[in-house]
Design a protein around this motif. Structure first.
Motif, short mmCIF file in Angstrom:
data_model
loop_
_atom_site.label_atom_id
_atom_site.label_comp_id
_atom_site.label_asym_id
_atom_site.label_seq_id
_atom_site.Cartn_x
_atom_site.Cartn_y
_atom_site.Cartn_z
N ASP A 190 84.34 -36.03 54.37
CA ASP A 190 85.33 -35.80 53.53
C ASP A 190 85.01 -35.28 52.12
OD1 ASP A 190 87.30 -36.11 55.51
OD2 ASP A 190 87.75 -38.14 54.99
N TRP A 202 88.76 -37.29 62.44
CA TRP A 202 89.26 -38.50 62.62
C TRP A 202 88.99 -39.67 63.64
CZ3 TRP A 202 92.16 -34.18 63.04
CH2 TRP A 202 92.71 -34.14 64.36
N ILE A 229 82.96 -40.56 58.27
CA ILE A 229 84.15 -39.48 57.97
C ILE A 229 84.44 -39.53 56.50
CG2 ILE A 229 86.53 -39.94 58.00
CD1 ILE A 229 86.36 -41.35 60.61
N THR A 280 95.02 -34.44 54.67
CA THR A 280 95.50 -35.27 55.54
C THR A 280 94.91 -35.05 56.84
OG1 THR A 280 97.66 -34.34 56.11
CG2 THR A 280 97.39 -35.95 54.30
N ASP A 281 95.03 -36.04 57.68
CA ASP A 281 94.58 -35.80 59.17
C ASP A 281 95.55 -35.02 60.02
OD1 ASP A 281 92.32 -37.25 58.93
OD2 ASP A 281 93.43 -39.05 59.87
N LYS A 321 94.82 -31.60 62.00
CA LYS A 321 95.31 -31.51 63.44
C LYS A 321 96.16 -30.33 63.45
CE LYS A 321 97.73 -34.26 67.11
NZ LYS A 321 98.20 -35.33 67.42
#
Length: 684
Positions: free
Chosen positions: A177, A165, A173, A186-187, A191
């Motif tokens: 994806d 991200w 990006i 999701t980010d 993470k």
């Protein structure tokens, strides 16, 4: 075979010449660590000339007990107090030992200490415990995990990679994806799993952290390539695949987690964790193998779900891996159109939690391992006579051959027409019933009144017609026996009979069922016009009933039509060979009056699956008590007349006895003259 790519690939990575592992292109030159170097670990053991004998779980337990090391029995490993860790590491605030941090594989003996990170073979463990050789307590076994050869490359690539991200270009990006199917991931999920993106190689980077997340031990690079209308993926691991033992997602596992989902791809773990919130782990080499070195990390889970892919290979791999992890705690997601792999299911809008609830158990109630039977086998070895079953009190010769009456077996009993099959089997079952064996009689050939009369006479060991004043006494005692009768007579359906037997087992705890005889259930079967096929089906049903309900079934079957001068054999049983194949015991009542003398019979045990003993023993029928076990009172007198040939020869051959004598003389092939007595029997 491995090659070292240097031209066109600044990153020094060991890659195979063939297979799915391929080189990375487009990596910047500043990632190159310099000229190739080869390091050797000093603690590496030399190869043995002779193969090491595998250690058994019993030997491991005995060794731990002998050296006073406490342990617990786990699913695939033994958990013990680690002799390598310091006492302060194993004790809590109260000073009491709180955990078993040493894991020993039950199959290989290889150990791993979660506290000190000591690991090695079973021989290394013995050497360390006994304080001898290079594997002493101060040796390399207690050192932290040594740095591997490619540690510099790992650090360089990891520092160069950035979170997806944080890419400066939004189009880049979106392209990433789309290429990796992360449009719905999701980010926060990326993470949480510390997933990064390496722009020069256009690859996702999945880290391999040490237990506890203390250090970076390796990486897996996943590159997406356009191939026609689809996308293909290529993986590269550092270190090489044989040394890459990462369970992706392990640092996120809590000690309190009791359930985990295993996948074959890191992207599937991301999708599953985000959609269900369950702990997920990824096998390092997908469906190829499950390294035994990873089993200790999976010991804490009581439920393990395999969702490896959507093809047959993944399904077979899941069943194979479940054997290592104890199938009783494993569940498998069956591949199908409505159950694709997790990432595809997330992108397709499927409910992943619902799919997980449909997982099938890898362990079946009809399949057990020796570990589950261990104590039962020990019990049988310690009580050999009890394991052989209940012994007959009236037939000691039957005990000598069959050893006893055992639950869960199928006995097939046959004999010539009119030889006394029903009479013998009545006493056979009455003997066991008198000793407390709950018995259910299914007599389709004779009425229950007549059968009960025969059994009551055998129970009283005498004719009650001549002593009716004792009838109530014997009837009261007979009524106390755990004996029950089916109300069927004549042709019956096998399903109705089985339902009745099932009810009797549930209500009366029946342990022995007698069916007399099988031919009376063949008329109602519409499976086939072939009577042989119908009989095979019925025998299979009785076999299954005996096994599933742990109930002994005695099945009476008429023999084929044989010549009167031939003995019956196992092949003489009516129908195909299925009856003798399915049976645990085969009993044949032989009636050889013309050869062995009038009234002479014997029982032949032609099959004994328990220990293989077979044989014969004579039977003497007592007409007064309708028994085969109680000798007639005039047995001595009959023997004396038989041995004294004079009176027998001079006796006129008229009436029933004379007819028998003439038949005996004809069979002997030596007819006596009027002036000479018959000596054929005596000479024989």
């Amino acid at each position: 075979m491995w090659v070292l790519l240097r031209s066109g690939c600044p990153l020094r990575i060991l890659l195979p010449l063939r297979g799915e592992w391929m080189g990375r292109r487009g990596l910047p030159r500043n990632l190159a660590p310099g000229p190739p170097r080869r390091r050797y670990r000093k603690e590496t053991l030399q190869a043995l000339d002779m193969p090491v004998l595998p250690v058994t779980a019993t030997e491991i337990r005995q060794y731990l007990r002998g050296h006073g090391i406490p342990f617990q029995d786990g699913h695939s490993c033994l958990r013990a107090l680690s002799p390598f860790a310091e006492s302060s590491q194993l004790k809590g605030q109260t000073g009491v030992t709180t955990s078993f941090s040493l894991f020993i594989d039950k199959t290989t003996g290889r150990f791993l200490c979660m506290t000190s990170l000591a690991e090695g073979s079973w021989e290394d463990f013995q050497a360390s415990v006994e304080g001898r050789g290079d594997g002493a307590r101060e040796g390399f076994l207690l050192s932290k995990a040594p740095e591997f050869e490619d540690s510099e490359e790992v650090r360089r690539i990891w520092n160069r990679a950035i979170p997806l991200w944080e890419l400066p270009d939004q189009e880049e990006i979106q392209l990433a994806d789309t290429m990796f199917g992360l449009t719905k991931v999701t980010d926060d999920t990326l993470k949480r799993f510390s997933v990064r993106y390496l722009r020069p190689a256009r690859s996702l980077v999945f880290p391999w952290f040490s237990p506890g997340g203390s250090g970076l031990r390796g990486l897996k690079l996943l590159e997406a390539k356009c191939q026609g209308d689809g996308v293909s993926y290529e993986e590269t691991t550092i270190p090489r695949p044989s040394a890459y033992h990462n369970l992706f997602g392990l640092p996120l596992i809590s000690r309190r987690d009791a359930e985990v989902v295993l996948t074959s791809r890191e992207l599937d773990s991301l999708a599953l964790n985000q959609s269900t919130g369950l702990p997920t782990l990824t096998l390092p080499r997908g469906t190829t193998c499950l390294p035994p070195a990873l089993l200790p990390y999976l010991e804490q889970f009581r439920r393990i779900v395999f969702w490896l892919g959507d093809d047959l290979r993944s399904w077979e791999a899941a069943k194979l891996f479940a054997r290592k992890l104890n199938p009783k705690r494993c569940f498998l997601v069956r591949p199908g159109d409505q159950q694709p792999r997790p990432l595809e299911a997330l992108n397709g809008g499927f409910n992943l939690s619902r799919i997980l609830r449909t997982a099938l158990p890898a362990w079946h109630k009809s399949i057990v391992s020796f570990r589950q039977l261990r104590e039962e086998v020990l019990g049988e070895l310690s009580n050999v006579e009890q394991a052989a079953g209940l012994r007959w009190s009236r037939f000691p010769d039957l005990n000598r051959i069959l050893k006893g009456h055992r639950k869960g077996e199928l006995t097939v009993f046959t004999g010539p027409t009119g030889s006394g099959k029903t009479t013998f089997i009545s006493e056979y079952a009455l003997d066991l019933c008198s000793q407390g064996v709950n018995t259910l009689w299914g007599s389709f050939e004779i009425s229950n009144v007549r059968l009960a009369r025969v059994m009551l006479t055998q129970f009283a060991e005498g004719r009650l017609e001549d002593q009716l004043d004792k009838y109530d006494h014997w009837a009261d005692r007979f009524e106390d026996l755990p004996l029950y009768f089916m109300t069927f007579h004549g042709q019956q359906s096998i399903r109705t009979v089985i339902d009745t037997m099932q009810h009797a087992v549930y209500v009366y705890d029946i342990c022995h069922v007698i069916i007399d005889n099988l031919q009376f259930m063949m008329g109602h079967e519409q499976l086939s016009t072939d009577r042989i096929a119908a009989q095979d089906y019925i025998i299979g049903v009785f076999r299954k009933f005996a096994t599933d309900n742990n109930c002994h079934v005695t099945l009476v079957i008429h023999p084929r039509k044989e010549d009167d001068d031939k003995e019956l054999q196992t092949a003489s049983i009516f129908g195909s060979a299925k009856a003798s194949q399915e049976a645990d015991n085969v009993l044949i009542l032989q009636d050889r009056k013309l050869v062995t003398g009038p009234g002479k019979r014997y029982l032949q045990v032609s099959k004994n699956r328990f220990d293989g003993d077979v044989g014969v023993f004579p039977l003497e029928f007592n007409k007064n008590s309708l028994t085969f076990s109680i000798p007639p009172k005039n047995k001595a007198r009959l023997k004396k007349i038989k041995d004294d040939t004079g009176p027998v020869a001079k006796k006129p051959s008229s009436g029933k006895k004379g007819t028998t004598t003439q038949k005996s003389e004809i069979c002997s092939g030596q007819a006596p003259t009027p002036d000479q007595p018959d000596t054929s029997k005596r000479s024989k």
